[in-house]
Design an enzyme around this catalytic site. Structure first.
Site, PDB file in Angstrom:
ATOM      1  N   GLU A   5       0.881  -1.167   0.000  1.00 19.76           N
ATOM      2  CA  GLU A   5       0.000   0.000   0.000  1.00 19.76           C
ATOM      3  C   GLU A   5       0.914   1.211   0.000  1.00 19.76           C
ATOM      4  O   GLU A   5       1.745   1.359   0.883  1.00 19.76           O
ATOM      5  CB  GLU A   5      -0.869  -0.044   1.258  1.00 19.76           C
ATOM      6  CG  GLU A   5      -1.971   0.981   1.221  1.00 19.76           C
ATOM      7  CD  GLU A   5      -2.289   1.476   2.598  1.00 19.76           C
ATOM      8  OE1 GLU A   5      -2.542   0.674   3.492  1.00 19.76           O
ATOM      9  OE2 GLU A   5      -2.257   2.714   2.772  1.00 19.76           O
TER      10      GLU A   5
ATOM     11  N   CYS B 203      -2.884   7.580   5.100  1.00 24.10           N
ATOM     12  CA  CYS B 203      -2.883   7.224   3.679  1.00 24.10           C
ATOM     13  C   CYS B 203      -4.173   7.667   3.015  1.00 24.10           C
ATOM     14  O   CYS B 203      -4.241   7.792   1.798  1.00 24.10           O
ATOM     15  CB  CYS B 203      -2.673   5.730   3.517  1.00 24.10           C
ATOM     16  SG  CYS B 203      -3.455   4.773   4.803  1.00 24.10           S
TER      17      CYS B 203
END
Ligand code: NAP
Length: 499
Positions: free
Chosen positions: A239, A276
């Site tokens: 990720e 994020c």
């Protein structure tokens, strides 16, 4: 084989990370660990959660000290970590992860008889997990990647993040106690620290079967390349970067624009913007109401103070990202807060002309990790759609809309956004990711290296499994999950129908 008696924790008190010892122990543990029953594995995940809770009073202050994050946030992260482990304990106890399908034999079928075919998921093997800097607990040592890999039946070797080595070591000790308490092989879980070399060695190790990673685009891509260059390539679930576009439609500006703008700034500045899912790019309608929103957002961010960032390196990356936005012709500062020290830089919102999105230069669309947001204006949705289509893959995409007046525009956005992002949300803010069964925390590249997966929620387990079909295997040899007597009481798909 290894005669390792206790889990390897090459933590803060070790001089050299012994990556090979950890992977050897993991490989030796695999056969026994993967053959645990759903109840045994579920009890182990519960035990990990309980051991972390038992050490909470030691872990929380250490994580606060190492990360600079407030105590409330860290305490919440302990709950998220243990809740996540318990969610997987439930999934495993029900056997949901085994995904059993049985197509019974049809010996009389013409022109050809059908064989007896039974399918279940099996774990891939030892998994390397790279802890994230921005979630010292929930995405680190015993975080989502570790929990889902252990739930799948894979031993785990964690490469701890250097931003919180002591926290990582304390959590690793709690996991190791659970391993011992449950009578599992010591190599079921190991923890190593060390720099880039240790990480590269781990991914290159032939005993490692898959990788979970959360961090920078450069780091994630380096691991993807290292995994692909092996004699036997392995999957890397990395990720990496996302700017999480938000589209505000005109109807959403009909109400209290100040409250909406303040909610945007609260999401942008939460945790120094080190999420994020931080809303890094916001599309705002032209016109008076949009102007009012932008003024209110500028005022709100100007009133905000910088919060300490996780590491000096992350603060430097923020300084260089914001400097390049500021130095780009056509970009103006809408509002800027106050820095609170060297590593607690000012949050800031910029306005950029839409033409900059179309340029080869990615200054406006590169992730600036931290509390930095860019606003781009638009006249109508027809003009906006190609701009959204031109964006890279994202973890999230958000729409603010009035369902009565913006319905048609919102309907036009959805098919575009679902090809760009892993999660689409309406009239909310993307920071804050619920851990559950329906959640997706993933998305097309570069949000992740494999957009078919999620790193949050129970579906995360699928990253570390693969299906095997058993054709005409004698009943006495069939694994319990696919045997006729179904000793674990699994819900199975028989001839296509869920039992
Ligand atoms: P990072 O630099 O990617 O490091 C993450 C982990 O990967 C660390 O354990 C690091 O090891 C390891 N690593 C990095 N490059 C490697 C390589 N070439 N080979 C092997 N291992 C490697 O991420 P970070 O330290 O957490 O933060 C830096 C930047 O990452 C931030 O400024 C931000 O841009 C981004 N970030 C993004 C997210 C997100 O969710 N999108 C989350 C956190 C950070 P060592 O540090 O021990 O060398």
């Amino acid at each position: 084989m290894t005669d390792q008696a206790t889990s390897i924790i090459a933590g803060t008190d070790s001089e050299q990370p012994d990556v090979a010892a950890a992977t050897t122990a993991a490989a030796a543990a695999f056969a026994a660990y993967r053959s645990t029953t759903p109840q045994e594995r579920s009890a182990f995940l519960e035990a990990v959660a309980a051991e972390i809770e038992a050490d909470k009073d030691a872990i929380v202050p250490e994580a606060v000290r190492e990360s600079g994050l407030p105590e409330g946030r860290i305490a919440g992260e302990v709950g998220r970590t243990t809740g996540q482990l318990r969610m997987f304990a439930g999934v495993v106890a029900r056997g949901d992860h085994l995904g059993v399908r049985i197509d019974p034999a049809m010996p009389e079928r013409a022109p050809l008889p059908r064989a007896d075919i039974r399918q279940r998921m099996v774990p891939l093997g030892p998994v390397a997990v790279f802890g994230a800097s921005n979630f010292p607990l929930a995405f680190s040592t015993a975080g989502g990647d570790t929990a889902s890999a252990l739930a799948a039946g894979c031993p785990v070797v964690v490469k701890g993040h250097p931003a919180h080595p002591v926290t990582g070591t304390l959590v690793a000790r709690a996991v190791a106690r659970a391993v011992e308490r449950c009578g599992l092989p010591a190599g079921t879980f190991s923890f190593v620290l060390g720099g880039i070399e240790a990480g590269q060695e781990l991914v290159a190790d032939p005993r490692i079967a898959a990788v979970g990673f959360t961090g920078s685009r450069g780091g994630g891509l380096a691991l993807v390349q290292a995994a692909a260059a092996r004699e036997v390539p392995i999957p890397v679930y990395a990720e990496m970067s996302s700017i999480n576009p938000v589209v505000v439609l005109p109807g959403a500006l009909a109400g209290d624009v100040t409250a909406l703008a303040e909610a945007y700034v609260a999401s942008l500045t939460l945790g120094a913007g080190q999420f994020c899912t931080n809303p890094g790019l916001l599309f705002l309608p032209s016109g008076d109401r949009g102007d009012a929103f932008l003024r209110a957002a500028g005022d709100a961010v100007a009133a905000a103070a910088g919060q300490p960032m996780l590491t000096p390196g992350i603060a430097e990356a923020y300084a260089s990202g914001t400097a390049s936005l500021r130095g780009t012709e056509g970009i103006r500062v809408v509002g800027e807060g106050t820095a609170s020290g060297d590593h607690a830089p000012a949050p800031v919102i910029y306005e950029a002309p839409a033409e900059l999105l179309a340029l080869e230069d990615s200054t406006v669309t590169d992730e600036v990790f931290g509390a930095s947001g860019v606003v781009v204006r638009f006249d109508d949705v027809a003009e906006l759609l190609p701009r959204l289509e031109g964006l890279e893959g994202q973890l999230t995409a958000t729409v603010h809309a009035d369902p009565d007046t913006d319905g048609e525009d919102a309907a036009a956005l959805l098919p575009v956004l679902e090809l760009r992002a892993g999660r689409i949300l309406f009239n909310g803010w993307p920071t804050g990711v619920e851990v559950g069964h329906a959640m997706v925390h993933g998305g097309p590249f570069p949000a992740t290296s494999d957009g078919r997966s999620t790193s949050v929620g129970s579906l995360a387990i699928e990253r570390f499994q693969r299906p095997v079909a058993y054709q005409d295997v004698p009943p006495a040899l069939l694994p319990a999950a696919v045997s006729d007597d179904n000793p674990w009481g699994l819900r199975r798909r028989i001839d296509g129908e869920l039992e």
